[in-house]
Design a protein around this motif. Structure first.
Motif, mmCIF file in Angstrom:
data_model
loop_
_atom_site.group_PDB
_atom_site.id
_atom_site.type_symbol
_atom_site.label_atom_id
_atom_site.label_comp_id
_atom_site.label_asym_id
_atom_site.label_seq_id
_atom_site.Cartn_x
_atom_site.Cartn_y
_atom_site.Cartn_z
ATOM 1 N N TRP B 177 0.818 -1.209 0.000
ATOM 2 C CA TRP B 177 0.000 0.000 0.000
ATOM 3 C C TRP B 177 0.850 1.256 0.000
ATOM 4 O O TRP B 177 1.915 1.296 0.605
ATOM 5 C CB TRP B 177 -0.851 0.056 1.282
ATOM 6 C CG TRP B 177 -1.634 -1.170 1.548
ATOM 7 C CD1 TRP B 177 -1.176 -2.328 2.119
ATOM 8 C CD2 TRP B 177 -3.019 -1.396 1.251
ATOM 9 N NE1 TRP B 177 -2.192 -3.255 2.201
ATOM 10 C CE2 TRP B 177 -3.324 -2.710 1.675
ATOM 11 C CE3 TRP B 177 -4.022 -0.610 0.672
ATOM 12 C CZ2 TRP B 177 -4.614 -3.259 1.542
ATOM 13 C CZ3 TRP B 177 -5.287 -1.155 0.541
ATOM 14 C CH2 TRP B 177 -5.572 -2.464 0.976
ATOM 15 N N LEU B 178 0.317 2.295 -0.644
ATOM 16 C CA LEU B 178 0.739 3.644 -0.343
ATOM 17 C C LEU B 178 -0.383 4.184 0.532
ATOM 18 O O LEU B 178 -1.565 4.073 0.175
ATOM 19 C CB LEU B 178 0.880 4.485 -1.608
ATOM 20 C CG LEU B 178 1.129 5.982 -1.367
ATOM 21 C CD1 LEU B 178 2.486 6.201 -0.691
ATOM 22 C CD2 LEU B 178 1.068 6.765 -2.671
ATOM 23 N N ALA B 179 -0.023 4.715 1.699
ATOM 24 C CA ALA B 179 -1.060 5.177 2.614
ATOM 25 C C ALA B 179 -0.682 6.522 3.204
ATOM 26 O O ALA B 179 0.503 6.900 3.225
ATOM 27 C CB ALA B 179 -1.275 4.152 3.734
ATOM 28 N N TYR B 180 -1.696 7.231 3.707
ATOM 29 C CA TYR B 180 -1.495 8.517 4.370
ATOM 30 C C TYR B 180 -1.664 8.258 5.846
ATOM 31 O O TYR B 180 -2.667 7.703 6.296
ATOM 32 C CB TYR B 180 -2.548 9.501 3.865
ATOM 33 C CG TYR B 180 -2.353 10.927 4.310
ATOM 34 C CD1 TYR B 180 -3.330 11.600 5.034
ATOM 35 C CD2 TYR B 180 -1.200 11.635 3.975
ATOM 36 C CE1 TYR B 180 -3.168 12.925 5.417
ATOM 37 C CE2 TYR B 180 -1.031 12.966 4.358
ATOM 38 C CZ TYR B 180 -2.016 13.604 5.077
ATOM 39 O OH TYR B 180 -1.860 14.912 5.457
ATOM 40 N N LYS B 181 -0.635 8.621 6.565
ATOM 41 C CA LYS B 181 -0.627 8.284 7.987
ATOM 42 C C LYS B 181 -0.620 9.615 8.732
ATOM 43 O O LYS B 181 0.277 10.419 8.559
ATOM 44 C CB LYS B 181 0.648 7.486 8.252
ATOM 45 C CG LYS B 181 0.960 7.220 9.672
ATOM 46 C CD LYS B 181 2.226 6.364 9.730
ATOM 47 C CE LYS B 181 3.068 6.760 10.902
ATOM 48 N NZ LYS B 181 4.101 5.809 11.223
ATOM 49 N N ALA B 182 -1.634 9.855 9.550
ATOM 50 C CA ALA B 182 -1.761 11.144 10.221
ATOM 51 C C ALA B 182 -1.691 10.965 11.722
ATOM 52 O O ALA B 182 -2.684 10.640 12.361
ATOM 53 C CB ALA B 182 -3.078 11.801 9.831
ATOM 54 N N LEU B 202 3.157 10.268 3.973
ATOM 55 C CA LEU B 202 2.907 9.126 3.113
ATOM 56 C C LEU B 202 3.835 7.998 3.542
ATOM 57 O O LEU B 202 4.999 8.227 3.849
ATOM 58 C CB LEU B 202 3.208 9.490 1.658
ATOM 59 C CG LEU B 202 2.316 10.549 1.032
ATOM 60 C CD1 LEU B 202 2.777 10.832 -0.390
ATOM 61 C CD2 LEU B 202 0.865 10.096 1.021
ATOM 62 N N VAL B 203 3.292 6.795 3.557
ATOM 63 C CA VAL B 203 4.117 5.637 3.884
ATOM 64 C C VAL B 203 3.813 4.506 2.924
ATOM 65 O O VAL B 203 2.715 4.410 2.382
ATOM 66 C CB VAL B 203 3.871 5.137 5.330
ATOM 67 C CG1 VAL B 203 4.408 6.116 6.346
ATOM 68 C CG2 VAL B 203 2.407 4.860 5.570
ATOM 69 N N VAL B 204 4.812 3.653 2.709
ATOM 70 C CA VAL B 204 4.602 2.392 1.992
ATOM 71 C C VAL B 204 4.542 1.311 3.056
ATOM 72 O O VAL B 204 5.442 1.199 3.889
ATOM 73 C CB VAL B 204 5.756 2.113 1.005
ATOM 74 C CG1 VAL B 204 5.726 0.667 0.537
ATOM 75 C CG2 VAL B 204 5.672 3.050 -0.184
#
Lengths: 234, 305
Positions: B177-182, B202-204
């Motif tokens: 995944w490419l994800a947005y981590k807040a 952004l994280v993989v």
């Protein structure tokens, strides 16, 4: 069509006579590399239960990749250990478990299969047959159980018939990914392993894993399973 | 809040609204409102069953990179199977009538996975996967998304390499995944008490089997299916080729950008809610103190007399 040895030895040093356990103060540690074992039958010999196309890909591509990557991981591990790089050593463990496990499991798998002319599918006789009847009621009941567990396994893994060499009992187990049977119990010895990774059947059976499981028993090599069993439970 | 029969792709992004504790209180209202706004004027089915949503393109539209054969088995058998099995599993249970995301979070059960998790998560994952691709896709992202990728990975090439490397080290079935981590960590209830913009990144990430980043409270932006059924027919053992082809020819960066905008909006909304809640809590306690002071002075007066 004899087996090539499961492992060949290559020492880092040119010196002869020194095995991997060294012995002298200035011992050179040998690095063992592993190689793909030959199949004792042709790729097409298990048809129609398992297609020749799958057998060739499974052996030459998938198993070979595990061997190659296992060797690579071991080399990196050797490096990290000699440098005393603890984090690197720990980080390599998953690659070793996965690729080493893949090599171990598939090496057993090829021996678990045999063409019909060579006895594939012939039900077990002797002490293993008797133990199966005792533990599961009948070979049929065992097959149903293994097929049910194999079909229900989520993701990738293996379904096993094993023998607990301490308790002298037969067990049916599943493992995830490339975990060998021993990860489910240190005294478990695999007798039959069935690969339920999709690469083992998809080209032929597509999503219908239960059909693959039903058909593979036609080429299961019970003779080999009996030999292993008799060795653990003489 | 089961999915309506036909919803056009961008609306599927709304499925982020899920079980996020008490924080996103407008969840229910927004979901229903948006469902009605999007898609064609088709009445939502009355039953609580989930539907098999078709990919937003014909089954042969991704040829030659992903064959019609692959998609017809992958969507028509695997994805369909998850939908049918979940519907059977939840009928008559507590989960019946819940949204897909809520079922996922509940049955993930903080890692002690319950039976309906696999089917529910795989439905969500596959919906998300089909929408992550587009005919003639690939290339490079632009705008905000590219900026963030360059900020958090160094360059698009470095992000790409990280994505591929995660794929090759996913040992077993799973997803990358490419994800947005807040301001979230991979631990339940772990919220950064002093959030900054840098903590939104952004994280993989990779996940095994059916797991997806919703369970870590991340906001997914892009995914690739690494189960072998996704590529065995077209690529056999050549997983790296499949991943390359996906990056170069299939990724819908437009969709990923749209998801990023939604994710940022959701995070902003959540922060507003959190601030509001904190403000209300602070006010409540100060008004309690005032009442106590009032009582004390009353008592003193009566004693004095």
């Amino acid at each position: 069509m004899a087996f090539r040895a499961l492992l060949t030895r290559r020492t880092l040093a040119a010196a002869s006579g020194l095995g991997p356990n060294g012995g002298v103060a200035t011992s050179f540690r040998g690095l063992q590399t592993f190689s793909l074992p030959d199949l004792p039958y042709d790729y097409g010999a298990l048809q129609p239960a398992i297609s020749g196309e799958i057998m060739q890909l499974h052996h030459q591509k998938h198993h070979q990749a595990y061997v190659t990557n296992y060797n690579k991981a071991l080399e990196q591990l050797h490096d990290a250990m000699s440098k005393g790089d603890a984090p690197a050593v720990v980080k390599l463990q998953s690659a070793i478990k996965f690729n080493g496990g893949g090599h171990v499991n598939h090496s057993i798998f090829w021996k678990n299969l045999a063409p019909i002319q060579a006895g594939g599918g012939e039900p077990p006789k002797g002490s293993l047959g008797w133990a199966i009847d005792n533990n599961f009621g009948s070979v049929d009941a065992l097959v149903q159980k293994m097929n049910a567990e194999g079909a229900a396994l989520q993701g990738s893994g293996w379904v096993w018939l094993g023998v607990d060499k301490e308790l002298k009992k037969l067990v049916v187990e599943t493992t995830s990914n490339q975990d060998p049977l021993v990860t489910k119990g240190p005294s478990l010895v695999p007798l039959i392993g069935i690969d339920v990774w999709e690469h083992a059947y998809y080209l032929q059976y597509k999503n219908v894993r239960p059909d693959y499981l039903k058909n593979i028993w036609k080429v299961i090599n019970w003779k080999y399973a009996s030999e292993v069993y008799e060795k653990e439970c003489p | 809040m089961a999915a309506a029969a036909t919803i056009s792709p961008p609306c599927a992004l709304l499925s982020y609204q899920g079980l996020r504790g008490a924080l996103v209180s407008t969840r229910t209202f927004q979901s229903a409102k948006n469902q009605r706004q999007c898609g064609r004027a088709v009445a939502a089915p009355i039953s609580a069953k989930f539907d098999l949503k078709p990919p937003p393109y014909p089954l042969d539209a991704l040829e030659p990179h992903m064959s019609r054969d692959t998609i017809s088995y992958h969507w028509g058998k695997h994805h369909r199977g998850y939908v049918e099995n979940l519907n059977m599993q939840i009928v008559g249970t507590d989960l019946d009538g819940m949204s897909l995301e809520d079922i996922i979070i509940l049955s993930y059960n903080k890692g002690d996975i319950l039976p309906s998790f696999n089917n529910a998560a795989q439905i969500w994952n596959h919906d998300f996967f089909w929408e992550s691709m587009v005919p003639n896709g690939g290339g490079k992202p632009s705008g905000d998304l590219l900026e963030l990728i360059e900020r958090d990975f160094g360059s698009f090439e470095k992000f790409s390499a990280k994505f591929r490397s995660a794929a090759s080290t996913q040992f077993g079935s799973g997803w990358v995944w490419l994800a947005y981590k807040a301001n979230r960590l991979n631990v339940g209830n772990a919220i950064n008490p002093r959030p900054s913009d840098e903590d939104k990144k952004l994280v993989v990430v990779k996940s095994p089997n059916a797991v997806n980043p919703l369970v870590w409270d991340y906001l997914p932006l892009l995914t690739i299916d690494l189960w072998e059924h996704a590529y065995d027919l077209d690529y056999q053992s050549r997983q790296a080729d499949y991943v390359s082809m996906f990056m170069e020819k299939l990724v819908s960066w437009e969709t990923v950008s749209a998801r990023l905008e939604m994710a940022k909006a959701q995070v902003a909304e959540r922060e507003r809610e959190e601030e509001k809640r904190k403000y209300e809590e602070d006010n409540e306690s100060s008004s309690n103190e005032a009442a106590e002071m009032y009582l004390d002075s009353g008592t003193e007066d009566s004693e004095a007399e």
